[in-house]
Design a protein around this motif. Structure first.
Motif, mmCIF file in Angstrom:
data_model
loop_
_atom_site.group_PDB
_atom_site.id
_atom_site.type_symbol
_atom_site.label_atom_id
_atom_site.label_comp_id
_atom_site.label_asym_id
_atom_site.label_seq_id
_atom_site.Cartn_x
_atom_site.Cartn_y
_atom_site.Cartn_z
ATOM 1 N N ARG A 4 0.814 -1.220 0.000
ATOM 2 C CA ARG A 4 0.000 0.000 0.000
ATOM 3 C C ARG A 4 0.851 1.275 0.000
ATOM 4 O O ARG A 4 0.559 2.229 -0.707
ATOM 5 C CB ARG A 4 -0.897 -0.044 1.233
ATOM 6 N N GLU A 5 1.910 1.286 0.803
ATOM 7 C CA GLU A 5 2.748 2.488 0.904
ATOM 8 C C GLU A 5 3.526 2.739 -0.387
ATOM 9 O O GLU A 5 3.644 3.876 -0.834
ATOM 10 C CB GLU A 5 3.718 2.373 2.082
ATOM 11 N N ILE A 6 4.056 1.674 -0.966
ATOM 12 C CA ILE A 6 4.783 1.830 -2.227
ATOM 13 C C ILE A 6 3.832 2.290 -3.320
ATOM 14 O O ILE A 6 4.155 3.182 -4.111
ATOM 15 C CB ILE A 6 5.514 0.533 -2.627
ATOM 16 N N PHE A 7 2.637 1.690 -3.374
ATOM 17 C CA PHE A 7 1.663 2.123 -4.371
ATOM 18 C C PHE A 7 1.381 3.615 -4.227
ATOM 19 O O PHE A 7 1.408 4.362 -5.209
ATOM 20 C CB PHE A 7 0.349 1.339 -4.258
ATOM 21 N N ASN A 13 4.029 10.100 -7.208
ATOM 22 C CA ASN A 13 5.199 10.528 -7.969
ATOM 23 C C ASN A 13 4.895 10.566 -9.473
ATOM 24 O O ASN A 13 5.243 11.536 -10.156
ATOM 25 C CB ASN A 13 6.388 9.616 -7.681
ATOM 26 N N LEU A 14 4.267 9.532 -9.990
ATOM 27 C CA LEU A 14 3.933 9.500 -11.414
ATOM 28 C C LEU A 14 3.005 10.659 -11.782
ATOM 29 O O LEU A 14 3.170 11.293 -12.821
ATOM 30 C CB LEU A 14 3.266 8.172 -11.774
ATOM 31 N N ARG A 15 2.049 10.938 -10.915
ATOM 32 C CA ARG A 15 1.123 12.035 -11.175
ATOM 33 C C ARG A 15 1.851 13.375 -11.205
ATOM 34 O O ARG A 15 1.632 14.193 -12.088
ATOM 35 C CB ARG A 15 0.015 12.051 -10.111
ATOM 36 N N HIS A 16 2.789 13.557 -10.275
ATOM 37 C CA HIS A 16 3.549 14.817 -10.227
ATOM 38 C C HIS A 16 4.492 14.950 -11.425
ATOM 39 O O HIS A 16 4.589 16.030 -12.004
ATOM 40 C CB HIS A 16 4.335 14.904 -8.920
ATOM 41 N N PHE A 58 -0.428 5.637 -16.966
ATOM 42 C CA PHE A 58 0.935 6.135 -16.773
ATOM 43 C C PHE A 58 1.972 5.372 -17.602
ATOM 44 O O PHE A 58 3.157 5.668 -17.539
ATOM 45 C CB PHE A 58 1.315 6.081 -15.296
ATOM 46 N N ASP A 59 1.511 4.382 -18.360
ATOM 47 C CA ASP A 59 2.393 3.579 -19.214
ATOM 48 C C ASP A 59 3.519 2.929 -18.408
ATOM 49 O O ASP A 59 4.694 3.009 -18.763
ATOM 50 C CB ASP A 59 2.960 4.431 -20.359
ATOM 51 N N VAL A 60 3.135 2.313 -17.289
ATOM 52 C CA VAL A 60 4.068 1.548 -16.467
ATOM 53 C C VAL A 60 3.461 0.170 -16.228
ATOM 54 O O VAL A 60 2.270 -0.045 -16.458
ATOM 55 C CB VAL A 60 4.357 2.227 -15.098
#
Length: 79
Positions: A4-7, A13-16, A58-60
């Motif tokens: 949960r924390e990593i997600f 981060n991806l959004r920023h 996010f293409d990940v």
């Protein structure tokens, strides 16, 4: 295992990095902005369907997004 924390950290981060607002993500997924905020704080997690949509958005890889891998690229596995 889903972390949960990593997600929460990777999603935020991806959004920023892509300069996308919480409202833009919420509108794209058909959820309320407060839900996106909960995801970023780690107080809630998205459904599998939404998590897959976020990985595509996010293409990940989904594995990267949920903390199962540090590799952001998606590679189709051969069966």
């Amino acid at each position: 295992m889903f972390n949960r924390e990593i997600f929460a950290e990777r999603f935020k981060n991806l959004r920023h990095v892509k300069s996308i607002s919480q409202q833009e993500i919420a509108s794209s997924l058909g959820v309320d902005r407060t839900i996106v905020s909960h995801w970023e704080r780690g107080t809630r997690v998205p459904s599998l369907e939404i998590a897959c949509a976020l990985a595509d958005y996010f293409d990940v890889s989904l594995d990267y997004l949920v903390g199962r891998s540090d590799d952001t690229t998606y590679r189709k596995r051969k069966l």
